[in-house]
Design an enzyme around this catalytic site. Structure first.
Site, PDB file in Angstrom:
ATOM      1  CB  ILE A 179     -30.431  79.311  -9.969  1.00 36.66           C
ATOM      2  CG1 ILE A 179     -29.500  80.287  -9.237  1.00 36.66           C
ATOM      3  CG2 ILE A 179     -31.643  78.988  -9.108  1.00 36.66           C
ATOM      4  CD1 ILE A 179     -30.099  81.665  -9.027  1.00 36.66           C
ATOM      5  CB  CYS A 180     -31.388  73.642 -10.831  1.00 39.52           C
ATOM      6  SG  CYS A 180     -32.524  72.382 -11.465  1.00 39.52           S
ATOM      7  CB  VAL A 181     -35.744  77.207  -9.532  1.00 36.52           C
ATOM      8  CG1 VAL A 181     -35.564  78.404 -10.438  1.00 36.52           C
ATOM      9  CG2 VAL A 181     -37.064  77.267  -8.786  1.00 36.52           C
TER      10      VAL A 181
END
EC number: 2.3.2.23
Length: 231
Positions: free
Chosen positions: A94-96
């Site tokens: 996940i990229c956040v």
């Protein structure tokens, strides 16, 4: 991935345990928490797809992994359920921002979970890990939503999403006992003799036959005694 329990200071482990216990007792809306008693540094969750998105109706399994530098460094997040989303890579990573440059130790795990759920509502194509999903989101939302919905129906609905693979309660149901050796034992309840279970089967017939033979022998002996008395 290896556990980091031994790498974290005791005071950090106590804080993590306290927060995870609070999350399990009072989880954010639409999120279920599955803490592990064996490894507190890996938290499994199930997120309900938000209404009004292509993910609605699905349940998405996810895990947070706390590294040896937590809470100075952010946890790492992974979707275990396949999802077509710009900010989720092909391996589920996940990229956040909250898991990167915006992380602060005081934010806590609840904030991370809420941010990831919010990301399902408002994807960020500017930092896409899935470039195709990011491009479709910008250029053809209808096609993006169609693809995202298809994967949701395949992987996150009907028991294929949030429930499969999530840690299960060992008391989900009684397990049948396995009997080795005599196959008749697998068809009988405990304490039931084979002849009683088989009834009129092979053993039943054998018992009846033995009884008949005993009666015949007894009758012959009685007849022989009567004959001797007459003499």
């Amino acid at each position: 991935m290896n556990s980091n329990v031994e790498n974290l200071p005791p005071q950090v482990l106590r804080l993590v345990y306290k927060e995870v216990s609070a999350l399990a007792a009072d989880p954010p809306e639409g999120i279920k928490i599955y803490p592990s008693e064996e490894d507190i540094t890996e938290l499994h969750t199930a997120i309900e797809g938000p209404e009004g998105t292509p993910f609605a109706g699905g349940v998405f399994r996810m895990r947070l992994v706390l590294g040896k530098d937590f809470p100075a460094a952010p946890p790492k997040g992974y979707f275990l359920t396949k999802i077509f989303h710009p900010n989720v890579g092909h391996k589920g990573e996940i990229c956040v921002n909250v898991l990167k440059r915006d992380w602060r130790a005081e934010l806590g795990l609840r904030h991370v979970l809420l941010t990831i759920k919010c990301l399902m509502i408002h994807p960020n194509p500017e930092s896409a890990l899935n470039e195709e999903a990011g491009r479709l989101l910008l250029e053809d939302y209808t096609e993006y939503a169609s693809r995202a919905r298809l994967l949701t129906e395949i992987h996150a609905m009907g028991g294929h999403g949030g429930t499969s693979g999530v840690p299960q309660d060992p008391a989900d149901g009684p397990q049948p006992k396995k009997h080795a050796g005599d196959p008749t034992k697998r068809a009988m309840g405990p304490g039931v003799a084979p002849s009683a279970a088989l009834g009129n089967g092979a053993n039943g017939s054998s018992t009846t036959s033995s009884s008949s033979n005993s009666n015949v022998v007894g009758k012959k002996k009685t007849d022989k005694k009567r004959a001797l008395r007459r003499l």
